[in-house]
Enzyme design. Structure first.
Site, PDB file in Angstrom:
ATOM      1  N   GLY A 184       5.294  -2.822  -4.202  1.00  0.00           N
ATOM      2  CA  GLY A 184       5.682  -1.467  -3.829  1.00  0.00           C
ATOM      3  C   GLY A 184       4.501  -0.505  -3.882  1.00  0.00           C
ATOM      4  O   GLY A 184       3.397  -0.813  -3.416  1.00  0.00           O
ATOM      5  N   SER A 185       4.731   0.638  -4.477  1.00  0.00           N
ATOM      6  CA  SER A 185       3.734   1.711  -4.432  1.00  0.00           C
ATOM      7  C   SER A 185       2.515   1.486  -5.314  1.00  0.00           C
ATOM      8  O   SER A 185       1.571   2.286  -5.266  1.00  0.00           O
ATOM      9  CB  SER A 185       4.397   3.048  -4.800  1.00  0.00           C
ATOM     10  N   ILE A 186       2.489   0.408  -6.097  1.00  0.00           N
ATOM     11  CA  ILE A 186       1.254   0.059  -6.799  1.00  0.00           C
ATOM     12  C   ILE A 186       0.156  -0.232  -5.776  1.00  0.00           C
ATOM     13  O   ILE A 186      -1.037  -0.140  -6.067  1.00  0.00           O
ATOM     14  CB  ILE A 186       1.481  -1.141  -7.743  1.00  0.00           C
ATOM     15  N   THR A 187       0.572  -0.541  -4.545  1.00  0.00           N
ATOM     16  CA  THR A 187      -0.372  -0.723  -3.433  1.00  0.00           C
ATOM     17  C   THR A 187      -1.298   0.479  -3.287  1.00  0.00           C
ATOM     18  O   THR A 187      -2.478   0.337  -2.925  1.00  0.00           O
ATOM     19  CB  THR A 187       0.409  -0.917  -2.116  1.00  0.00           C
TER      20      THR A 187
END
Length: 281
Positions: A108-111
């Protein structure tokens, strides 16, 4: 569905913070030692402390799993020494396949932190200016907004650009593949939420734009930039772009947790849409 996803993400974040806080307290207590240990060799003491810390952390994680607050894999290291490396819960609930230490999960947003790293690499090389507007690198982006928003504001969520995941049309198109430039149509012509730099508003659109800028400046696909500039040099062989078509060993299935504690299979999402804001495993 969006509210459920936000609830799960917030709960996961809270759980992570709680685990980190408790582990820090436990580890401090473990590393204090006792009078009886003074006569033991440093290596034996170190080994005993690691075992003790591992047992305490594992007890805590098992309890979180029992309460339905954690399902995943954990690696805890202290001073370069791995204290715990283990999977908890199920990678596939329908086949009852357990998570292992090397199960692959969609991040997810850890990208976004990897996208930011790529941007800062190009800043160091003088290829991107943090103070420059979006239109310097994407001349076809609407100047009405693109002339105002800087790279720095995209990075810190102060651009005022509407997040495409918050637009009414998003839910109806999540299964469709798009090229990065074609997907800009979903937010590039919308009015800004506020004057850039004056407020904070989390925006997936901002990081999608950063991915398009990376490709424009380097002439390379975002996935290739990640592999060549971050993953390969660091030996991150179990990380990558979570495209759905290729077979990926040990990839966990995706689930949405309901408010009653039950799980359902998550909806299909074409990974060209989260892109530089949420596409990695």
């Amino acid at each position: 569905m969006k509210n459920i996803l936000r609830f799960v993400l917030n709960l996961a974040t809270l759980t992570t913070l709680m685990l980190g806080s408790v582990y820090a307290q436990e580890l401090r207590g473990t590393l204090k030692g006792s009078t009886a240990e003074r006569g033991l060799s440093a290596e034996i003491i170190k080994s005993r402390k690691a075992i003790d810390a591992s047992e305490r952390i594992e007890t805590l994680l098992k309890r979180y799993q029992e309460l339905g607050l954690f399902n995943g894999s954990v690696l805890v290291a202290d001073g370069g020494q791995v204290v715990l490396k283990k999977g908890y819960g199920l990678a596939n609930m329908e086949w009852n396949i357990p998570n292992t230490a090397d199960t692959k999960f969609r991040l997810g947003s850890i990208t976004k932190q990897f996208t930011a790293t790529l941007i800062m690499q190009l800043v160091e090389q003088g290829k991107i200016d943090l103070k420059a507007p979006v239109t310097r690198y994407l001349p076809n982006y609407p100047g009405r907004t693109g002339d105002k928003v800087t790279i720095h504001q995209l990075l810190n969520h102060t651009s005022g650009i509407v997040g495409y995941t918050e637009t009414p049309a998003f839910g109806a198109t999540i299964r469709n593949p798009y090229s990065p430039t074609a997907f800009l149509q979903f937010f590039s012509k919308l009015d800004l939420l506020f004057e850039p730099g004056t407020k904070y508003s989390y925006s997936n659109s901002g990081y999608f734009l950063l991915g398009v800028i990376l490709e424009q400046v380097t002439g390379q696909p975002y996935e290739k930039l990640l592999r060549e500039r971050i993953f390969a040099p660091l030996g991150m062989n179990d990380s990558g772009y979570d495209a759905t078509r290729p077979l990926l060993s040990k990839r966990a299935a995706g689930y949405d947790k309901q408010f009653d504690g039950s799980y359902v299979n998550t909806s299909y999402l074409d990974m060209s849409q989260p892109y530089a804001g949420g596409s990695l495993y």
